[in-house]
Write a protein that holds these residues in place. Structure first.
Motif, PDB file in Angstrom:
ATOM      1  N   PHE A  31       0.860  -1.187   0.000  1.00  0.00           N
ATOM      2  CA  PHE A  31       0.000   0.000   0.000  1.00  0.00           C
ATOM      3  C   PHE A  31       0.892   1.233   0.000  1.00  0.00           C
ATOM      4  O   PHE A  31       1.354   1.684   1.051  1.00  0.00           O
ATOM      5  N   ALA A  36      -0.770   9.656   5.138  1.00  0.00           N
ATOM      6  CA  ALA A  36      -0.784   9.924   6.580  1.00  0.00           C
ATOM      7  C   ALA A  36      -1.746   8.955   7.267  1.00  0.00           C
ATOM      8  O   ALA A  36      -2.757   8.544   6.677  1.00  0.00           O
ATOM      9  N   ARG A  38      -3.432   8.580  11.313  1.00  0.00           N
ATOM     10  CA  ARG A  38      -3.519   8.970  12.734  1.00  0.00           C
ATOM     11  C   ARG A  38      -4.404   7.944  13.431  1.00  0.00           C
ATOM     12  O   ARG A  38      -5.424   7.517  12.890  1.00  0.00           O
ATOM     13  N   GLY A  40      -6.710   6.932  16.837  1.00  0.00           N
ATOM     14  CA  GLY A  40      -7.409   7.445  17.998  1.00  0.00           C
ATOM     15  C   GLY A  40      -8.293   6.376  18.601  1.00  0.00           C
ATOM     16  O   GLY A  40      -8.115   5.191  18.348  1.00  0.00           O
ATOM     17  N   LYS A  41      -9.251   6.820  19.414  1.00  0.00           N
ATOM     18  CA  LYS A  41     -10.168   5.898  20.073  1.00  0.00           C
ATOM     19  C   LYS A  41     -11.585   6.144  19.585  1.00  0.00           C
ATOM     20  O   LYS A  41     -11.939   7.253  19.196  1.00  0.00           O
ATOM     21  N   HIS A  42     -12.377   5.092  19.590  1.00  0.00           N
ATOM     22  CA  HIS A  42     -13.763   5.174  19.149  1.00  0.00           C
ATOM     23  C   HIS A  42     -14.625   4.551  20.244  1.00  0.00           C
ATOM     24  O   HIS A  42     -14.315   3.460  20.727  1.00  0.00           O
TER      25      HIS A  42
ATOM     26  N   ASP B   7     -13.322   2.709  11.687  1.00  0.00           N
ATOM     27  CA  ASP B   7     -13.684   2.423  13.080  1.00  0.00           C
ATOM     28  C   ASP B   7     -13.606   0.919  13.289  1.00  0.00           C
ATOM     29  O   ASP B   7     -14.243   0.157  12.565  1.00  0.00           O
ATOM     30  N   MET B   9     -14.152  -2.140  15.973  1.00  0.00           N
ATOM     31  CA  MET B   9     -14.816  -2.488  17.236  1.00  0.00           C
ATOM     32  C   MET B   9     -14.712  -3.990  17.464  1.00  0.00           C
ATOM     33  O   MET B   9     -14.784  -4.768  16.513  1.00  0.00           O
ATOM     34  N   GLY B  40     -13.515   1.045  21.021  1.00  0.00           N
ATOM     35  CA  GLY B  40     -12.778   0.504  19.880  1.00  0.00           C
ATOM     36  C   GLY B  40     -11.695   1.465  19.457  1.00  0.00           C
ATOM     37  O   GLY B  40     -11.293   2.346  20.213  1.00  0.00           O
ATOM     38  N   LYS B  41     -11.218   1.289  18.229  1.00  0.00           N
ATOM     39  CA  LYS B  41     -10.151   2.130  17.699  1.00  0.00           C
ATOM     40  C   LYS B  41     -10.674   2.921  16.512  1.00  0.00           C
ATOM     41  O   LYS B  41     -11.578   2.488  15.807  1.00  0.00           O
ATOM     42  N   HIS B  42     -10.092   4.094  16.320  1.00  0.00           N
ATOM     43  CA  HIS B  42     -10.487   4.975  15.221  1.00  0.00           C
ATOM     44  C   HIS B  42      -9.208   5.365  14.484  1.00  0.00           C
ATOM     45  O   HIS B  42      -8.223   5.760  15.125  1.00  0.00           O
ATOM     46  N   PHE B  43      -9.216   5.226  13.169  1.00  0.00           N
ATOM     47  CA  PHE B  43      -8.057   5.611  12.358  1.00  0.00           C
ATOM     48  C   PHE B  43      -8.500   6.621  11.312  1.00  0.00           C
ATOM     49  O   PHE B  43      -9.616   6.524  10.784  1.00  0.00           O
ATOM     50  N   GLU B  44      -7.629   7.577  11.031  1.00  0.00           N
ATOM     51  CA  GLU B  44      -7.869   8.493   9.915  1.00  0.00           C
ATOM     52  C   GLU B  44      -6.715   8.334   8.937  1.00  0.00           C
ATOM     53  O   GLU B  44      -5.545   8.532   9.289  1.00  0.00           O
ATOM     54  N   VAL B  45      -7.062   7.931   7.714  1.00  0.00           N
ATOM     55  CA  VAL B  45      -6.075   7.579   6.698  1.00  0.00           C
ATOM     56  C   VAL B  45      -6.204   8.558   5.540  1.00  0.00           C
ATOM     57  O   VAL B  45      -7.286   8.720   4.968  1.00  0.00           O
ATOM     58  N   LYS B  58      -8.970  -2.925   2.349  1.00  0.00           N
ATOM     59  CA  LYS B  58      -7.915  -3.952   2.390  1.00  0.00           C
ATOM     60  C   LYS B  58      -6.943  -3.677   3.530  1.00  0.00           C
ATOM     61  O   LYS B  58      -6.523  -4.599   4.241  1.00  0.00           O
ATOM     62  N   ILE B  59      -6.575  -2.398   3.708  1.00  0.00           N
ATOM     63  CA  ILE B  59      -5.648  -2.032   4.796  1.00  0.00           C
ATOM     64  C   ILE B  59      -6.266  -2.379   6.150  1.00  0.00           C
ATOM     65  O   ILE B  59      -5.612  -2.924   7.039  1.00  0.00           O
ATOM     66  N   THR B  62      -6.195  -6.072   6.736  1.00  0.00           N
ATOM     67  CA  THR B  62      -4.850  -6.634   6.822  1.00  0.00           C
ATOM     68  C   THR B  62      -4.130  -6.200   8.090  1.00  0.00           C
ATOM     69  O   THR B  62      -3.450  -6.991   8.742  1.00  0.00           O
ATOM     70  N   LEU B  63      -4.267  -4.908   8.423  1.00  0.00           N
ATOM     71  CA  LEU B  63      -3.354  -4.321   9.407  1.00  0.00           C
ATOM     72  C   LEU B  63      -4.065  -3.677  10.589  1.00  0.00           C
ATOM     73  O   LEU B  63      -3.570  -3.710  11.706  1.00  0.00           O
ATOM     74  N   LEU B  64      -5.239  -3.080  10.354  1.00  0.00           N
ATOM     75  CA  LEU B  64      -5.850  -2.269  11.418  1.00  0.00           C
ATOM     76  C   LEU B  64      -6.762  -3.093  12.323  1.00  0.00           C
ATOM     77  O   LEU B  64      -6.897  -2.786  13.501  1.00  0.00           O
TER      78      LEU B  64
END
Lengths: 78, 78
Positions: A31, A36, A38, A40-42, B7, B9, B40-45, B58-59, B62-64
């Motif tokens: 990929f 970028a 980041r 965080g938490k949800h 997100d 969970m 849970g976890k929150h990601f911003e890509v 896919k990311i 695979t990874l998150l």
């Protein structure tokens, strides 16, 4: 009953080593278009209140986020 | 460039001790209308791709997220 999501993110000026670790791992997995990441938490909060949004904003500011280093966003999901 | 949120969970059948700890703490802080909390976890890509949604799915897989115990949701935020 309302289901409310709270997303808590480190403020943009705070270093995010977890996000950077993910960003560095991505090219090795094929990929290479991500610029970028980041992390965080949800949270998902079920609440029985007429003023659900205001209540959950107070909960987020008190317990879920550290307002010194984190921002949060509250939104209804149900 | 697209900004995509992920997100992650725990699946509903998986115990969430962090969420339960928050739920138990709330009445003591004056919030007694909350019936459930899940964390849970929150990601911003940020991604530069025509197929941003498919790439980020896919990311995430695979990874998150760990698909054995976690569900994830992908949505555009910009």
């Amino acid at each position: 009953m309302a289901k409310v999501a709270v997303d808590v993110m480190l403020k943009p000026e705070i270093l995010d080593p977890q996000g950077q670790a993910i960003l560095r791992a991505l090219p090795g997995l094929g990929f290479d278009q991500v610029t970028a990441v980041r992390q965080g938490k949800h949270f998902e909060v079920d609440i029985d209140a007429a003023d659900a949004q205001a209540q959950v904003e107070k909960i987020a500011a008190t317990l879920l986020a550290n307002p010194v280093i984190e921002d949060f966003a509250v939104r209804f999901i149900d």
